[in-house]
Write an enzyme that holds these catalytic residues in place. Structure first.
Site, PDB file in Angstrom:
ATOM      1  N   THR A   1     -20.128  57.108  84.115  1.00  0.00           N
ATOM      2  CA  THR A   1     -20.242  55.726  85.144  1.00  0.00           C
ATOM      3  C   THR A   1     -18.618  55.389  85.117  1.00  0.00           C
ATOM      4  OG1 THR A   1     -21.167  54.962  82.968  1.00  0.00           O
ATOM      5  CG2 THR A   1     -22.638  55.404  84.676  1.00  0.00           C
TER       6      THR A   1
ATOM      7  N   LEU B   1     -13.252  44.654  61.632  1.00  0.00           N
ATOM      8  CA  LEU B   1     -12.161  43.471  61.422  1.00  0.00           C
ATOM      9  C   LEU B   1     -11.243  44.098  60.805  1.00  0.00           C
ATOM     10  CD1 LEU B   1     -14.424  40.345  59.587  1.00  0.00           C
ATOM     11  CD2 LEU B   1     -13.590  40.706  61.960  1.00  0.00           C
TER      12      LEU B   1
ATOM     13  N   GLY C   1      -9.059  50.475  72.268  1.00  0.00           N
ATOM     14  CA  GLY C   1      -8.934  51.435  73.437  1.00  0.00           C
ATOM     15  C   GLY C   1     -10.241  52.479  73.524  1.00  0.00           C
TER      16      GLY C   1
ATOM     17  N   CYS D   1     -14.787  53.488  76.176  1.00  0.00           N
ATOM     18  CA  CYS D   1     -15.971  52.713  76.271  1.00  0.00           C
ATOM     19  C   CYS D   1     -15.861  51.131  76.463  1.00  0.00           C
ATOM     20  CB  CYS D   1     -16.934  52.824  74.940  1.00  0.00           C
ATOM     21  SG  CYS D   1     -17.641  54.398  75.309  1.00  0.00           S
TER      22      CYS D   1
HETATM   23  C1  UDX Z   1     -17.797  52.548  70.981  1.00  0.00           C
HETATM   24  C2  UDX Z   1     -18.810  52.005  70.100  1.00  0.00           C
HETATM   25  O1  UDX Z   1     -18.572  51.948  68.708  1.00  0.00           O
HETATM   26  C3  UDX Z   1     -20.015  52.824  70.337  1.00  0.00           C
HETATM   27  O2  UDX Z   1     -21.256  52.316  69.807  1.00  0.00           O
HETATM   28  C4  UDX Z   1     -20.450  52.994  71.973  1.00  0.00           C
HETATM   29  O3  UDX Z   1     -21.501  53.844  72.028  1.00  0.00           O
HETATM   30  C5  UDX Z   1     -19.063  53.648  72.298  1.00  0.00           C
HETATM   31  O4  UDX Z   1     -18.131  52.783  72.191  1.00  0.00           O
HETATM   32  P1  UDX Z   1     -15.978  54.584  70.368  1.00  0.00           P
HETATM   33  O5  UDX Z   1     -15.456  54.381  71.721  1.00  0.00           O
HETATM   34  O6  UDX Z   1     -16.121  55.894  69.940  1.00  0.00           O
HETATM   35  O7  UDX Z   1     -17.295  53.813  70.313  1.00  0.00           O
HETATM   36  O8  UDX Z   1     -14.874  54.054  69.340  1.00  0.00           O
HETATM   37  P2  UDX Z   1     -14.891  52.901  68.133  1.00  0.00           P
HETATM   38  O9  UDX Z   1     -15.046  53.604  66.905  1.00  0.00           O
HETATM   39  O10 UDX Z   1     -15.878  51.691  68.400  1.00  0.00           O
HETATM   40  O11 UDX Z   1     -13.440  52.040  68.521  1.00  0.00           O
HETATM   41  C6  UDX Z   1     -13.214  51.398  69.543  1.00  0.00           C
HETATM   42  C7  UDX Z   1     -11.682  51.084  69.440  1.00  0.00           C
HETATM   43  O12 UDX Z   1     -11.712  49.986  68.563  1.00  0.00           O
HETATM   44  C8  UDX Z   1     -10.584  52.140  69.018  1.00  0.00           C
HETATM   45  O13 UDX Z   1      -9.422  52.114  69.713  1.00  0.00           O
HETATM   46  C9  UDX Z   1     -10.337  51.568  67.527  1.00  0.00           C
HETATM   47  O14 UDX Z   1      -8.990  52.061  67.186  1.00  0.00           O
HETATM   48  C10 UDX Z   1     -10.464  50.141  67.678  1.00  0.00           C
HETATM   49  N1  UDX Z   1     -10.738  49.355  66.386  1.00  0.00           N
HETATM   50  C11 UDX Z   1     -11.788  49.668  65.642  1.00  0.00           C
HETATM   51  C12 UDX Z   1      -9.904  48.679  65.842  1.00  0.00           C
HETATM   52  O15 UDX Z   1      -9.020  48.233  66.544  1.00  0.00           O
HETATM   53  N2  UDX Z   1     -10.146  47.818  64.908  1.00  0.00           N
HETATM   54  C13 UDX Z   1     -11.495  47.907  64.276  1.00  0.00           C
HETATM   55  O16 UDX Z   1     -11.651  47.312  63.107  1.00  0.00           O
HETATM   56  C14 UDX Z   1     -12.212  49.064  65.003  1.00  0.00           C
END
Ligand code: UDX
Length: 428
Positions: free
Chosen positions: A86, A249, A256, A259
């Protein structure tokens, strides 16, 4: 139960494999014949810990198969999951044409009662439209449409699926509840039954909340920098409150991936269409954009001019433990450095192949420490655990000047400074 999953991408493949693992008979469908053959041969097109073994085991046991024919899958399966992409459109809304196309094709093959489950992340009210579409192309077809959002994180998708926090099932008729419970019974976790629209909203609202948490701590990090406080200690103190929690946090260069950026703009957009201006989430996006700029500003302030500077980059994936570079902040930063004339050498444990076409000017190195050769500065941009234990003393010796910008607060500032690095983290 006999299940079909239409779309053998990230979500479809992991879901199909895990359903087979708990004993269901699963047919995974994809319109890409090359991919179907690849999967039939046991080659997994994505990197996800544990997935390959599960796929191989269940193919061998005859519980998991792959096909390009939606018709065959619909005929053989009582429940059909839609797990197609999507993608975002330029205006932030979601392109639902793949979902619509699959719904139409499912429709023409339905002869007896079927449950059509939407697993793709979609805006609220999509399920209603899927039901209308099926009815338009097969009037009176005996179906129920269900929303069953996924909450998989890349890098731990198999574990997330096998041991989920919750399973959300949105239904428009009681008739679908029994079979959905039967599918998820082996996972032994709470199943939340809601209406269709609420289930769809749970997904958008959850991802947006997690992104909000990240932007919140990044904003707090800016105040920490201005006041001399340490954002890690602040996050620990906040996170000790059970109502807040320490997860998500971690301050950094911003979120990025495939999702969060997409789901936030989609949620803002659908809210707008429904008459609500979701200003809070617009600010979450703005803070995320600023975070990258604030980081680049620190690099510029130290190096003054970027043209012809040699910059070593550690990490290109959007987060650790994945080879995915979609909407990776690391890539955006490298592109900006190159646009300003810097010479970039980069290393990532898994993502270099996928990153190279996006940053053709960057030179990928064989080992992490090679990015340091003659470098004016090092930038750590992805939270790969293995970067913690690099031979940092040797790395420093290979650099022209020991500037180190840790965009993920991965390293211990005291230990790294003791080695002679000029270390800059985020909010500490
Ligand atoms: C996310 C959701 O967690 C998941 O439940 C959903 O189904 C799909 O999107 P994902 O995209 O695999 O999963 O990544 P995630 O581990 O959530 O991290 C997303 C982004 O946030 C990354 O770029 C990560 O580096 C950043 N992040 C995460 C931070 O900058 N700080 C944090 O504390 C956690």
């Amino acid at each position: 139960m006999n299940l079909a999953i239409v779309g053998s991408g990230y979500v479809g493949l992991v879901t199909g494999a895990c359903f087979a693992e708990v004993g269901h008979r699963v047919i995974c469908v994809d319109n890409d014949l090359k991919k179907v053959h690849q999967l039939q041969d046991g080659n997994i097109p994505i990197y996800e810990p544990g997935l390959e073994e599960i796929v191989k085991r269940n193919v061998a046991a005859g519980r998991l198969s792959f096909t390009a024919s939606i018709g065959d899958a619909v005929e053989a399966s009582k429940v059909i999951f839609i797990a197609v992409p999507t993608p975002p459109q330029p205006d932030g809304s979601v392109d639902l044409s793949f979902v619509e196309g699959v719904a139409r094709e499912i429709a023409i093959h339905i002869k007896e009662y079927r449950i059509v489950v939407d697993k793709s992340t979609v805006p609220v009210k999509t399920g209603e439209k899927v039901a209308q579409t099926i009815n338009r192309y097969n009037p009176g077809a005996p179906i129920d449409v269900v929303s069953n959002p996924e909450f998989l994180r890349e890098g731990s998708a198999v574990e997330d699926l096998m041991k989920p926090d919750r399973i959300v099932v949105g239904v428009s008729s009681e008739r679908a509840v029994g079979p959905m419970k039967e599918i998820y019974e082996p996972f032994k976790v709470p199943i939340m039954i809601t209406d269709l629209n609420s289930a769809e909203l749970i997904k958008h609202a959850s991802n947006s909340f997690l992104a909000l948490k990240i932007s919140y701590i990044n904003a707090v990090a800016a105040v920490c920098e201005a006041s001399g406080a340490n954002v890690e200690r602040v996050a620990d103190g906040m996170g000790a409150d059970k109502r807040i929690g320490r997860d998500f946090l971690n301050a950094g260069v911003g979120y990025g991936g495939s999702c969060f950026p997409k789901d936030l703009s989609a949620f803002i957009r659908i809210s707008e269409e429904l008459g609500y201006n979701f200003r809070l989430l617009k600010e979450v996006e703005a803070i995320n954009r600023d975070q990258k700029e604030r980081f680049l500003k620190k690099v510029r302030e130290s190096l003054w001019v970027l043209r012809h500077k040699k910059i070593g980059v550690l990490g290109l994936a959007f987060k650790g433990n994945t080879d995915d570079v979609r909407s990776s902040v690391a890539i955006a930063i490298v592109q900006q450095l190159i646009a300003e004339g810097a010479e970039v050498r980069a290393y990532d444990p898994k993502a270099m192949e996928k990153a190279q076409p996006l940053v053709p000017e960057a030179k990928m190195t064989e080992r992490a420490e090679d990015v340091a050769d003659g470098a004016d500065a090092l930038l750590l941009l992805t939270e790969w655990n293995e970067f913690k234990s690099l031979p940092w003393a040797a790395i420093k010796k290979r650099m022209l000047s020991p500037l180190l910008f840790d965009g993920r607060n991965l390293l211990d500032p005291a230990a790294i400074r003791a080695l002679g690095f000029n270390y800059t983290g985020i909010g500490r």
